[in-house]
Design an enzyme around this catalytic site. Sequence first.
Site, PDB file in Angstrom:
ATOM      1  N   GLU A   1       0.829  -1.187   0.000  1.00 23.25           N
ATOM      2  CA  GLU A   1       0.000   0.000   0.000  1.00 23.25           C
ATOM      3  C   GLU A   1       0.868   1.242   0.000  1.00 23.25           C
ATOM      4  O   GLU A   1       1.943   1.265   0.587  1.00 23.25           O
ATOM      5  CB  GLU A   1      -0.897   0.001   1.232  1.00 23.25           C
ATOM      6  CG  GLU A   1      -1.737  -1.248   1.250  1.00 23.25           C
ATOM      7  CD  GLU A   1      -2.813  -1.233   2.303  1.00 23.25           C
ATOM      8  OE1 GLU A   1      -2.671  -0.500   3.288  1.00 23.25           O
ATOM      9  OE2 GLU A   1      -3.788  -1.952   2.101  1.00 23.25           O
TER      10      GLU A   1
ATOM     11  N   CYS B   1       3.258   8.397   1.479  1.00 23.52           N
ATOM     12  CA  CYS B   1       3.784   7.419   2.439  1.00 23.52           C
ATOM     13  C   CYS B   1       4.075   6.116   1.694  1.00 23.52           C
ATOM     14  O   CYS B   1       3.190   5.523   1.080  1.00 23.52           O
ATOM     15  CB  CYS B   1       2.771   7.201   3.564  1.00 23.52           C
ATOM     16  SG  CYS B   1       3.321   6.008   4.801  1.00 23.52           S
TER      17      CYS B   1
ATOM     18  N   CYS C   1       5.794  -7.190   7.217  1.00 20.93           N
ATOM     19  CA  CYS C   1       6.834  -6.702   8.131  1.00 20.93           C
ATOM     20  C   CYS C   1       7.191  -7.802   9.116  1.00 20.93           C
ATOM     21  O   CYS C   1       6.346  -8.590   9.519  1.00 20.93           O
ATOM     22  CB  CYS C   1       6.341  -5.473   8.889  1.00 20.93           C
ATOM     23  SG  CYS C   1       7.647  -4.661   9.858  1.00 20.93           S
TER      24      CYS C   1
ATOM     25  N   CYS D   1       5.456  -5.511  15.943  1.00 19.18           N
ATOM     26  CA  CYS D   1       4.935  -4.589  16.957  1.00 19.18           C
ATOM     27  C   CYS D   1       3.476  -4.966  17.253  1.00 19.18           C
ATOM     28  O   CYS D   1       2.682  -5.188  16.341  1.00 19.18           O
ATOM     29  CB  CYS D   1       5.019  -3.148  16.458  1.00 19.18           C
ATOM     30  SG  CYS D   1       6.714  -2.648  16.080  1.00 19.18           S
TER      31      CYS D   1
ATOM     32  N   CYS E   1       0.387  -2.944  15.679  1.00 19.68           N
ATOM     33  CA  CYS E   1       0.407  -2.598  14.252  1.00 19.68           C
ATOM     34  C   CYS E   1      -0.204  -3.696  13.399  1.00 19.68           C
ATOM     35  O   CYS E   1       0.134  -4.878  13.548  1.00 19.68           O
ATOM     36  CB  CYS E   1       1.843  -2.338  13.806  1.00 19.68           C
ATOM     37  SG  CYS E   1       1.977  -1.916  12.056  1.00 19.68           S
TER      38      CYS E   1
ATOM     39  N   CYS F   1      -1.576   5.472  10.204  1.00 21.46           N
ATOM     40  CA  CYS F   1      -0.410   4.762  10.745  1.00 21.46           C
ATOM     41  C   CYS F   1      -0.820   3.433  11.362  1.00 21.46           C
ATOM     42  O   CYS F   1      -1.742   3.371  12.171  1.00 21.46           O
ATOM     43  CB  CYS F   1       0.261   5.578  11.851  1.00 21.46           C
ATOM     44  SG  CYS F   1       0.846   7.175  11.336  1.00 21.46           S
TER      45      CYS F   1
HETATM   46  N1  SAH Z   1       8.689   0.060  10.537  1.00 20.58           N
HETATM   47  C1  SAH Z   1       8.943   1.484  10.614  1.00 20.58           C
HETATM   48  C2  SAH Z   1       8.140   2.255   9.601  1.00 20.58           C
HETATM   49  C3  SAH Z   1       6.638   2.285   9.895  1.00 20.58           C
HETATM   50  S1  SAH Z   1       6.253   3.864  10.444  1.00 20.58           S
HETATM   51  C4  SAH Z   1       8.720   1.957  12.043  1.00 20.58           C
HETATM   52  O1  SAH Z   1       8.257   1.179  12.851  1.00 20.58           O
HETATM   53  O2  SAH Z   1       9.062   3.083  12.364  1.00 20.58           O
HETATM   54  C5  SAH Z   1       4.726   3.612  11.116  1.00 20.58           C
HETATM   55  C6  SAH Z   1       4.537   4.378  12.414  1.00 20.58           C
HETATM   56  O3  SAH Z   1       3.209   4.107  12.865  1.00 20.58           O
HETATM   57  C7  SAH Z   1       5.477   3.901  13.515  1.00 20.58           C
HETATM   58  O4  SAH Z   1       5.935   4.987  14.265  1.00 20.58           O
HETATM   59  C8  SAH Z   1       4.569   3.027  14.382  1.00 20.58           C
HETATM   60  O5  SAH Z   1       4.998   3.027  15.725  1.00 20.58           O
HETATM   61  C9  SAH Z   1       3.228   3.677  14.192  1.00 20.58           C
HETATM   62  N2  SAH Z   1       2.109   2.753  14.360  1.00 20.58           N
HETATM   63  C10 SAH Z   1       2.078   1.432  14.165  1.00 20.58           C
HETATM   64  N3  SAH Z   1       0.878   0.930  14.431  1.00 20.58           N
HETATM   65  C11 SAH Z   1       0.094   1.973  14.793  1.00 20.58           C
HETATM   66  C12 SAH Z   1      -1.270   2.105  15.162  1.00 20.58           C
HETATM   67  N4  SAH Z   1      -2.084   1.047  15.216  1.00 20.58           N
HETATM   68  N5  SAH Z   1      -1.733   3.325  15.462  1.00 20.58           N
HETATM   69  C13 SAH Z   1      -0.931   4.403  15.397  1.00 20.58           C
HETATM   70  N6  SAH Z   1       0.366   4.348  15.025  1.00 20.58           N
HETATM   71  C14 SAH Z   1       0.867   3.139  14.740  1.00 20.58           C
END
Ligand code: SAH
Length: 376
Positions: A96, A131, A138, A142, A145, A361
Amino acid sequence: MGNLMSDAFLGLNREELVTRMNEFDEPAYRASQLLEAVYRQRVESIEQISTLPQQLRLKLADIGWTIGLPKIEKRFVSQDGTVRYLMAFNDGQSVETVWMPEGDEGESGDGSEAGDPVSGSGRAWGRATICISSQVGCAVDCQFCLTALLGVKRNLSAGEIVGQVCAVLRDQKVSPPQDRINLVFMGMGEPFLNYENFMKAVRLLAEEVGVPESRMTVSTAGIVPRIDDFGQEPIRPKLAISLNASNDEMRSLLMPLNRKWNLEKLMAAARQFPLRNRERITFEYVLLNGVNDSIEDAKAVAELLRGMRAKVNLIALNPGPGIQFSTPGEDTVTAFQHVLMKAGLPAFVRRPRGRDIFAACGQLKRTVEIAAAPAP
Ligand code: SAH
């Protein structure tokens, strides 16, 4: 069919194109013509490269060369103007890419306009952010996510990373640098686990597509050795680090990679990162209701970042199916922000974009089955 990946022009730099043209017994200036057509004009097919002699176009097409633009398989358009693209590659995998216009048009919020993506064609508009994804899925896992639920399928090639940008620019009819385009490597995947391809894409975007490096930001979950490498790059985006917790115990629960690279290692890398003039490191912090959003957490974050040229982007959790956390209330978010600001840390609340179409995000999961109707 041969090796499909190596038969695409997208992803090749000047040097590689000169070599290819040599192999085809073509003069070196053909490389310039190809760079212009592929990265600036963003043609879809070799046929459309009118600067090349017809004979060469036929020959290239005949031996199976393609431009390699990803196919826009679906578009989901949010009420706030955000567009979530589902991009398909040669091997059937997809990622995406999200288009986020800013300013008047992007914020019209009028549902009736939702089917009409903002375009730069003749209309005044502010700026936009794209973006970009770096991997299919991935591996970082996390817990908050949605992309994590996919696992990692494969790395994207440099051409597939640049291709997302070219496809969106083409679709939106905009062109950097005349149009102000920001790029964030914050889509699906962990860019620093696909470091070489990501960096090659960055150089192509800066040198050939025309997006200044100062308009690019990469976010990492905290792959410490790559943060060190990244600091040495002559051309590089700005750095963002996903912090998400104020102590190791909580961070290891939320982000298992913290067991390998804990806060001490992460903060050491961040503190010695060579910043440029007026540059700051951004720390992202996803606020999870009742988990990491207390005043004590905020104070601990301020302590962790004390004395650094840093800023904090707070993100209230964007919820999703299969995610066990909930979103804190607005007053909790504001209270957290105020603690940081009182400690002298610039802190911002990231406005969710395209939550209604699962484009915000942490929501990128190639979700096709959602209520919002795809745009025609
Ligand atoms: N893998 C990299 C790039 C992804 S950036 C990283 O982790 O930084 C995506 C951002 O969205 C990250 O800062 C992550 O912490 C945040 N994120 C992930 N899941 C989320 C969610 N459910 N709600 C809000 N932010 C989220």
